[in-house]
Design an enzyme around this catalytic site. Structure first.
Site, PDB file in Angstrom:
ATOM      1  N   GLU A  93       0.813  -0.908   0.291  1.00  0.00           N
ATOM      2  CA  GLU A  93      -0.092  -0.016  -0.225  1.00  0.00           C
ATOM      3  C   GLU A  93       0.997   0.876  -0.090  1.00  0.00           C
ATOM      4  OE1 GLU A  93      -3.742  -1.936   2.377  1.00  0.00           O
ATOM      5  OE2 GLU A  93      -2.047  -1.260   3.852  1.00  0.00           O
ATOM      6  N   CYS A 106       3.323   8.358   1.769  1.00  0.00           N
ATOM      7  CA  CYS A 106       3.683   7.068   2.255  1.00  0.00           C
ATOM      8  C   CYS A 106       4.669   6.220   1.920  1.00  0.00           C
ATOM      9  CB  CYS A 106       3.170   6.868   4.390  1.00  0.00           C
ATOM     10  SG  CYS A 106       3.646   5.576   4.495  1.00  0.00           S
ATOM     11  N   CYS A 113       7.024  -7.666   6.364  1.00  0.00           N
ATOM     12  CA  CYS A 113       8.404  -7.372   6.936  1.00  0.00           C
ATOM     13  C   CYS A 113       8.436  -8.387   7.548  1.00  0.00           C
ATOM     14  CB  CYS A 113       7.659  -6.372   7.437  1.00  0.00           C
ATOM     15  SG  CYS A 113       9.242  -5.742   8.174  1.00  0.00           S
ATOM     16  N   CYS A 117       7.232  -7.123  14.546  1.00  0.00           N
ATOM     17  CA  CYS A 117       7.108  -5.861  15.671  1.00  0.00           C
ATOM     18  C   CYS A 117       5.448  -6.683  15.845  1.00  0.00           C
ATOM     19  CB  CYS A 117       7.386  -4.459  15.273  1.00  0.00           C
ATOM     20  SG  CYS A 117       8.839  -4.162  14.361  1.00  0.00           S
ATOM     21  N   CYS A 120       3.236  -4.395  14.956  1.00  0.00           N
ATOM     22  CA  CYS A 120       1.870  -3.813  13.627  1.00  0.00           C
ATOM     23  C   CYS A 120       1.721  -4.844  12.415  1.00  0.00           C
ATOM     24  CB  CYS A 120       3.761  -3.618  13.175  1.00  0.00           C
ATOM     25  SG  CYS A 120       3.646  -3.175  11.188  1.00  0.00           S
ATOM     26  N   GLU A 182      10.729  -2.991   6.480  1.00  0.00           N
ATOM     27  CA  GLU A 182      11.897  -2.451   6.363  1.00  0.00           C
ATOM     28  C   GLU A 182      12.629  -1.759   5.218  1.00  0.00           C
ATOM     29  OE1 GLU A 182      12.948  -1.517   9.571  1.00  0.00           O
ATOM     30  OE2 GLU A 182      14.511  -0.707   8.154  1.00  0.00           O
ATOM     31  N   LEU A 236      11.639   3.509  17.910  1.00  0.00           N
ATOM     32  CA  LEU A 236      11.949   3.305  19.131  1.00  0.00           C
ATOM     33  C   LEU A 236      11.042   2.313  20.033  1.00  0.00           C
ATOM     34  CD1 LEU A 236      14.839   3.820  20.429  1.00  0.00           C
ATOM     35  CD2 LEU A 236      14.120   6.123  22.092  1.00  0.00           C
ATOM     36  N   HIS A 237      10.111   2.578  20.569  1.00  0.00           N
ATOM     37  CA  HIS A 237       8.597   2.094  21.416  1.00  0.00           C
ATOM     38  C   HIS A 237       9.149   1.541  22.313  1.00  0.00           C
ATOM     39  CE1 HIS A 237       7.750   2.405  17.362  1.00  0.00           C
ATOM     40  NE2 HIS A 237       7.937   1.119  16.502  1.00  0.00           N
ATOM     41  N   CYS A 355      -0.028   4.416  10.098  1.00  0.00           N
ATOM     42  CA  CYS A 355       0.673   3.265  10.446  1.00  0.00           C
ATOM     43  C   CYS A 355       0.444   2.372  11.088  1.00  0.00           C
ATOM     44  CB  CYS A 355       0.954   4.519  11.809  1.00  0.00           C
ATOM     45  SG  CYS A 355       1.870   6.239  11.150  1.00  0.00           S
TER      46      CYS A 355
HETATM   47  N1  SAH Z   1      10.156  -0.686   9.150  1.00  0.00           N
HETATM   48  C1  SAH Z   1      10.088   0.698   9.413  1.00  0.00           C
HETATM   49  C2  SAH Z   1       9.082   1.563   9.093  1.00  0.00           C
HETATM   50  C3  SAH Z   1       7.512   1.595   8.299  1.00  0.00           C
HETATM   51  S1  SAH Z   1       6.806   1.384  10.031  1.00  0.00           S
HETATM   52  C4  SAH Z   1       9.789   1.092  10.836  1.00  0.00           C
HETATM   53  O1  SAH Z   1      10.140   0.021  11.781  1.00  0.00           O
HETATM   54  O2  SAH Z   1      10.568   2.365  10.997  1.00  0.00           O
HETATM   55  C5  SAH Z   1       6.325   3.202   9.803  1.00  0.00           C
HETATM   56  C6  SAH Z   1       5.294   3.344  11.398  1.00  0.00           C
HETATM   57  O3  SAH Z   1       4.492   2.905  12.146  1.00  0.00           O
HETATM   58  C7  SAH Z   1       6.774   2.990  12.723  1.00  0.00           C
HETATM   59  O4  SAH Z   1       7.358   4.026  13.809  1.00  0.00           O
HETATM   60  C8  SAH Z   1       6.346   2.179  13.323  1.00  0.00           C
HETATM   61  O5  SAH Z   1       7.148   1.135  14.345  1.00  0.00           O
HETATM   62  C9  SAH Z   1       5.499   1.951  13.241  1.00  0.00           C
HETATM   63  N2  SAH Z   1       3.525   1.908  13.678  1.00  0.00           N
HETATM   64  C10 SAH Z   1       3.508  -0.228  12.687  1.00  0.00           C
HETATM   65  N3  SAH Z   1       2.386  -0.376  13.709  1.00  0.00           N
HETATM   66  C11 SAH Z   1       1.913   0.234  14.371  1.00  0.00           C
HETATM   67  C12 SAH Z   1       0.001   0.299  14.585  1.00  0.00           C
HETATM   68  N4  SAH Z   1      -0.410  -0.442  15.279  1.00  0.00           N
HETATM   69  N5  SAH Z   1      -0.268   1.497  15.105  1.00  0.00           N
HETATM   70  C13 SAH Z   1       0.901   2.847  15.218  1.00  0.00           C
HETATM   71  N6  SAH Z   1       1.968   2.653  14.522  1.00  0.00           N
HETATM   72  C14 SAH Z   1       2.186   1.551  13.985  1.00  0.00           C
HETATM   73 FE1  SF4 Z   2       8.302  -4.164   9.740  1.00  0.00          FE
HETATM   74 FE2  SF4 Z   2       8.271  -1.714  10.662  1.00  0.00          FE
HETATM   75 FE3  SF4 Z   2       6.336  -3.778  11.157  1.00  0.00          FE
HETATM   76 FE4  SF4 Z   2       8.547  -3.046  12.233  1.00  0.00          FE
HETATM   77  S1  SF4 Z   2       6.681  -1.697  12.471  1.00  0.00           S
HETATM   78  S2  SF4 Z   2       7.107  -4.844  11.441  1.00  0.00           S
HETATM   79  S3  SF4 Z   2      10.032  -3.149  11.721  1.00  0.00           S
HETATM   80  S4  SF4 Z   2       7.284  -2.749   9.560  1.00  0.00           S
END
Ligand code: SAH
Ligand code: SF4
Length: 390
Positions: A93, A106, A113, A117, A120, A182, A236-237, A355
């Protein structure tokens, strides 16, 4: 028959090499780049200042082939999401976010991926494949030229003067690699696409307006500083390794100490004198006052801005968004200690374009669903949360 070359795959150097291979003069490469990226032309016959024989040769061997669009959705707030077919039952997307002072696209870098995480939705679907550089830049090519030709498109001419764009203006002023995947695990193709975004013969975007977001692939952060130092956002998270190991499994390989050292090494190359840290606010997991103070201590010596992202829930996660007052209390602790912190506005909620909601959801994902169920059997979300509280 040899497969056609996708001209979207070439950055400026690669286009020059290709043109030389076809025994054409070097300036033809620049003309081709402008036709394709600045004017959005995909029909080689329309490239009227190229010699007919060159056009015929190109038509024979090459094409301009962005990813096919499966679905085009518009949210109430103007956010627009395209679902793009990457073959073999997978999709990615791209999301366009219009704001008063900018238009942000975006972009996805991978189908799925591998980092997985916990919060995500892309991570939950597993990894399918890397996108080619043409498939990455093709998302910008497609969105820019489609939006520009729509009635009512906001064209940004004066604010972002770039050679080649004076007459048309552009709709997309900013790009964030925050879609699916990623980016630093698909390094070469991402860098090739980034170079086109910055190139005056293509999109001419400023390095400040192109952001790579990474979960922390340390060696590639160092390479990006040398190869194409655009703005960097680090996901970071968590304020410590114990929690980050669970939320972002890549932390087990590149723990915080190494990640922050890489961030400091990147800073002298960054287009601004700070980096961004993203912090997804998960109810009861990483949003306490104690964790906010720990975060302040962790980032005390690095010039940065912290972007707090309200978690966007999806069914399999078993996680909840932190309540707005908790996000504000967390932000206040950061602000009171002198840090720069913002809370990200959630956009495109009604079309799951926010996101982490990007899951390429439409195609038969039977295997993905099986995996998600399997994952839940191994780690029930509630068990996992209990473990985090330990
Ligand atoms: N893989 C990369 C870029 C894609 S994710 C990364 O992890 O940075 C883009 C952003 O969305 C990242 O900061 C990720 O942590 C955040 N993200 C992922 N899942 C999310 C969710 N369910 N709610 C809010 N932010 C989220
Ligand atoms: Fe991949 Fe970024 Fe999602 Fe983590 S937050 S699973 S690195 S897309």
């Amino acid at each position: 028959m040899t497969p056609r070359i996708n001209l979207l795959d070439f950055d400026a150097d690669q286009m020059a090499a290709y043109v030389a291979e076809l025994n054409e003069k070097p300036f033809r490469a620049k003309q081709l780049m402008q036709w394709i990226h600045q004017r959005g032309v995909s029909n080689i016959n329309e490239m009227s200042d190229l010699a007919k024989s060159f056009r015929a040769n190109l038509i024979d061997k090459a094409e301009i082939a962005p990813l096919p669009v499966i679905k085009d959705e518009l949210a109430n707030d103007g956010t627009r999401k395209w679902l793009l077919d990457v073959g073999a039952g997978n999709a990615v997307e791209s999301v366009f976010i219009p704001e008063d002072d900018r238009g942000t696209l975006c972009i996805s870098s991978q189908a799925g991926c591998a980092v997985n995480c916990r919060f995500c939705s892309t991570g939950h679907q597993g990894f399918s494949r890397n996108l080619t550089s043409g498939e990455i830049i093709g998302q910008l090519w497609f969105a820019e030229h489609l939006l520009r030709n729509e009635p009512g498109a906001v064209r940004r001419i004066e604010t972002y003067p770039t050679p080649g764009w004076e007459h048309t203006g552009r709709v997309i002023s900013n790009v964030v690699m925050m879609g699916m995947g990623e980016p630093l695990l698909n390094y070469d193709n991402v860098v090739s696409a980034l170079r086109l975004m910055l190139d005056d013969r293509a999109y001419g975007l400023s390095r400040r307006r192109v952001t790579v977001s990474t979960s922390g692939v340390v060696p590639m952060i160092d390479r990006l500083a040398q190869d194409c130092p655009v703005a960097l956002a680090v996901s970071l998270h968590a304020p410590n390794d114990a929690l980050r190991d669970q939320l972002v499994p890549l932390n087990q390989k590149y723990p915080l100490r190494e990640l922050l050292a890489a961030c400091e090494r990147y800073l002298p190359f960054a287009p601004r004198d700070f980096l961004t840290f993203e912090y997804c606010m998960l109810d009861g997991v990483n949003d306490s006052d104690v964790q906010a103070k720990e975060l302040v201590r962790l980032l005390a010596n690095i010039k940065c801005k912290i972007n707090l992202i309200p978690f966007n829930p999806f069914p399999e996660s078993g996680l909840k968004r932190s309540p707005p007052q908790r996000v504000q209390a967390f932000a206040n602790i950061l602000l009171d200690s002198g840090m720069v912190a913002t809370v990200r506005k959630t956009r495109g909620d009604d079309i799951a374009a926010a996101c982490g909601q990007l899951a390429g959801d439409v195609i038969d994902r039977t295997r993905v669903r099986e995996r998600a169920v399997h994952d839940n059997e191994i780690i029930q979300p509630i068990t996992w949360l209990n473990r985090l509280d330990d």
